[in-house]
Design a protein around this motif. Structure first.
Motif, PDB file in Angstrom:
ATOM      1  N   THR A 114       1.660 -10.861  -4.364  1.00 50.29           N
ATOM      2  CA  THR A 114       2.412 -10.253  -5.309  1.00 50.29           C
ATOM      3  C   THR A 114       3.355  -9.296  -4.753  1.00 50.29           C
TER       4      THR A 114
ATOM      5  N   LEU B 138      -4.245   0.609  -5.480  1.00 48.08           N
ATOM      6  CA  LEU B 138      -4.365   0.365  -4.048  1.00 48.08           C
ATOM      7  C   LEU B 138      -3.382   1.208  -3.348  1.00 48.08           C
TER       8      LEU B 138
ATOM      9  N   ILE C 227      -1.971  -2.160  -8.355  1.00 46.28           N
ATOM     10  CA  ILE C 227      -1.309  -2.413  -7.211  1.00 46.28           C
ATOM     11  C   ILE C 227      -1.180  -0.592  -6.858  1.00 46.28           C
ATOM     12  N   LYS C 228      -0.629   0.016  -8.011  1.00 44.68           N
ATOM     13  CA  LYS C 228      -0.310   1.539  -7.792  1.00 44.68           C
ATOM     14  C   LYS C 228      -1.688   2.156  -7.000  1.00 44.68           C
TER      15      LYS C 228
ATOM     16  N   PHE D  53       1.391  -7.340  -1.748  1.00 47.85           N
ATOM     17  CA  PHE D  53       0.028  -7.581  -1.518  1.00 47.85           C
ATOM     18  C   PHE D  53      -0.531  -8.970  -1.520  1.00 47.85           C
TER      19      PHE D  53
ATOM     20  N   MET E  11      -1.111  -9.855  -9.943  1.00 49.18           N
ATOM     21  CA  MET E  11      -1.975  -8.451  -9.861  1.00 49.18           C
ATOM     22  C   MET E  11      -1.221  -7.330 -10.918  1.00 49.18           C
TER      23      MET E  11
ATOM     24  N   GLU F 181       5.132 -13.339  -7.970  1.00 53.73           N
ATOM     25  CA  GLU F 181       3.882 -13.788  -7.466  1.00 53.73           C
ATOM     26  C   GLU F 181       4.109 -15.356  -7.363  1.00 53.73           C
TER      27      GLU F 181
ATOM     28  N   LEU G 170      -1.920  -5.241   2.462  1.00 52.08           N
ATOM     29  CA  LEU G 170      -0.889  -4.538   1.886  1.00 52.08           C
ATOM     30  C   LEU G 170       0.114  -4.514   2.968  1.00 52.08           C
TER      31      LEU G 170
ATOM     32  N   TYR H 264       6.306  -5.846  -4.947  1.00 53.51           N
ATOM     33  CA  TYR H 264       6.816  -4.835  -5.756  1.00 53.51           C
ATOM     34  C   TYR H 264       7.650  -3.833  -4.787  1.00 53.51           C
TER      35      TYR H 264
ATOM     36  N   TYR I 209       6.578  -3.469  -1.283  1.00 54.45           N
ATOM     37  CA  TYR I 209       4.928  -3.733  -1.120  1.00 54.45           C
ATOM     38  C   TYR I 209       4.744  -5.127  -1.426  1.00 54.45           C
TER      39      TYR I 209
END
Length: 461
Positions: free
Chosen positions: A181, A9, A6-7, A174, A1, A214, A156, A183, A172
């Motif tokens: 993935t 989301l 992702i930011k 996801f 992703m 990922e 999440l 972060y 984070y």
């Protein structure tokens, strides 16, 4: 992703998670007996108005953890059992769930009672064995489908961790039905500082050297299972919080009065001494004090201040509030009177409210357990089908009545069903093996006896 996706989301779903997180943490705090009464500021009063009020007791009553533990013990002291009508598959499920199954189920139920929903995550280890564990509910932000099916589209997961230097990072993860993935950013940084977290090595990604943020999990579904506390996914606390707070204030105020009433405060009018030390000295050694009178009508003298405690009103308030807590909280008051001679059948009415609450949780948990067992069977390439769940309540009951019911059910229902509900049987499969073993031994003994009898009879002839 992609990082920017992702930011977006996180910005979309994280603010809405705040209200859930606040309520969940309050319930968790009450479960740890950290009630609001412990954090209330002391009322600021003018000392000249009421010099009697000095005590500041803070008593947090543990009604809420009692009600939660009562429900969890009622449901999960004997955790649910599963039957697929295939002995090999049943043994595989038992081995996969492992010896910690009962403890994990109780943790899952406690999380659901406090937060309104519990979460279970499953994965594979380096040996490709199925593993599962309970995730704190406050870490999970679910993404649900807008359709009526209310399917879980993604998860999440947000949590904090320390690096080797002791720095705090917000992590984070996801998860969707194909990949995970990851972060992270420093705890003090803004969201714009979010960067990929390359922590997955070739253990997760075959054929890769180094690390990536990922990997593909190959489960074909989001590897998180929700376990709701009830249909609305609400906490057990919200119905009784105000009642608990009222009880805490009442009993704490009662204790303050009892402590303050032990102090005697003297009121001196036209005292003739120089200071209070001289007053206490004369009172202690001479049992007398001197006062100055201005003549007729003067109120010179010594008096005391007393506290009047409304004992009966407070007692009635506490009794009424406690009864309401167990009624609204749908529990069983352990101090309920008149249970000594209660029959086994009548005892069911004592547990009626607890059974209503437990039944709501069981309905939701059955769906979650179905998903867990099917995930185990799919991972090991076994056929999935109907799963029979056997739930056992743990309560004060008359075992003689249960044994009699089992005996009277012979020939009406299957022996396996009778064993599943017999109070002396914990594991139906093991009990069936023991019964078969005993029957085989009895048949062998009868054959030996019969052979010896025939031999002896032939010898006589």
């Amino acid at each position: 992703m992609e990082l920017e996706v992702i930011k977006k989301l996180i910005k979309k779903y994280l603010p809405g998670h705040g209200d859930f997180l606040r309520k969940a943490m309050i319930a968790k705090r009450y479960y740890q007996a950290q009630n609001d009464i412990l954090f209330m500021e002391k009322k600021k009063t003018d000392e000249t108005e009421n010099p009697m009020r000095n005590a500041d007791n803070r008593i947090a009553m543990t009604f809420y953890p009692l009600l939660v533990d009562q429900k969890i013990a009622y449901l999960f002291t004997a955790p649910p059992l599963f039957d697929t009508k295939n002995e090999e598959a049943n043994q595989l499920i038992t081995n996969t769930l492992g010896g910690e199954y009962a403890a994990k189920v109780q943790e899952l139920g406690t999380n659901a009672a406090n937060s309104g929903i519990g979460w279970l995550h499953y994965w594979t280890d380096e040996n490709n064995d199925f593993q599962y564990g309970v995730v704190p509910s406050e870490q999970i932000i679910p993404v649900w489908s807008p359709k009526l099916s209310h399917e879980l589209l993604a998860v999440l997961r947000v949590y904090q961790e320390f690096d080797d230097n002791g720095d705090i990072y917000d992590v984070y993860e996801f998860w969707d039905d194909e990949t995970c993935t990851k972060y992270r950013k420093r705890g003090c940084d803004e969201l714009q500082m979010l960067t990929p977290y390359p922590c997955f090595t070739d253990f997760y990604i075959s054929g890769m050297s180094g690390a990536d943020n990922e990997y593909r999990h190959n489960f074909g579904a989001v590897p998180f299972i929700p376990f709701r506390n009830n249909q609305l996914a609400t906490s057990d606390l919200f119905r009784i919080k105000k009642l608990i707070d009222a009880y805490d204030k009442t009993i704490s105020g009662f204790m303050n009065d009892l402590e303050d009433i032990q102090e005697v405060i003297f009121v001196l009018t036209n005292y003739g001494g120089e200071d209070l030390n001289e007053f206490l000295k004369n009172l202690k050694y001479y049992k007398t004090i001197s006062v100055e009178s201005a003549g007729t009508g003067d109120s010179a003298g010594v008096s005391t201040l007393n506290i009047d405690i409304p004992v009966e009103a407070r007692r009635e308030m506490m009794v009424t509030t406690k009864k309401a807590i167990f009624t609204m909280g749908q529990g069983v008051d352990p101090e309920q009177q008149g249970l000594n001679s209660t029959s086994g059948e009548a005892m069911k009415f004592v547990y009626s409210l607890l059974e209503l609450k437990a039944g709501q949780l069981e309905t939701q948990f059955r769906m979650g357990f179905d998903k867990l067992i099917n995930a185990i069977l799919r991972h090991y390439n076994r056929d999935t089908g109907p799963i029979i769940q056997t739930w056992t309540r743990t309560s004060i009951k008359n075992d003689a009545d249960l044994v009699s019911m089992c005996r009277n059910s012979v020939g009406v229902v299957s022996n396996k069903t009778i064993l599943a509900h017999h109070p002396f049987v914990d594991d139906v499969s093991e009990e069936q093996k023991e019964i078969a073993k005993e029957q085989q031994e009895q048949m062998e003994a009868m054959d030996m006896y019969g052979g010896a009898f025939n031999k002896a009879k032939g010898g006589e002839s």
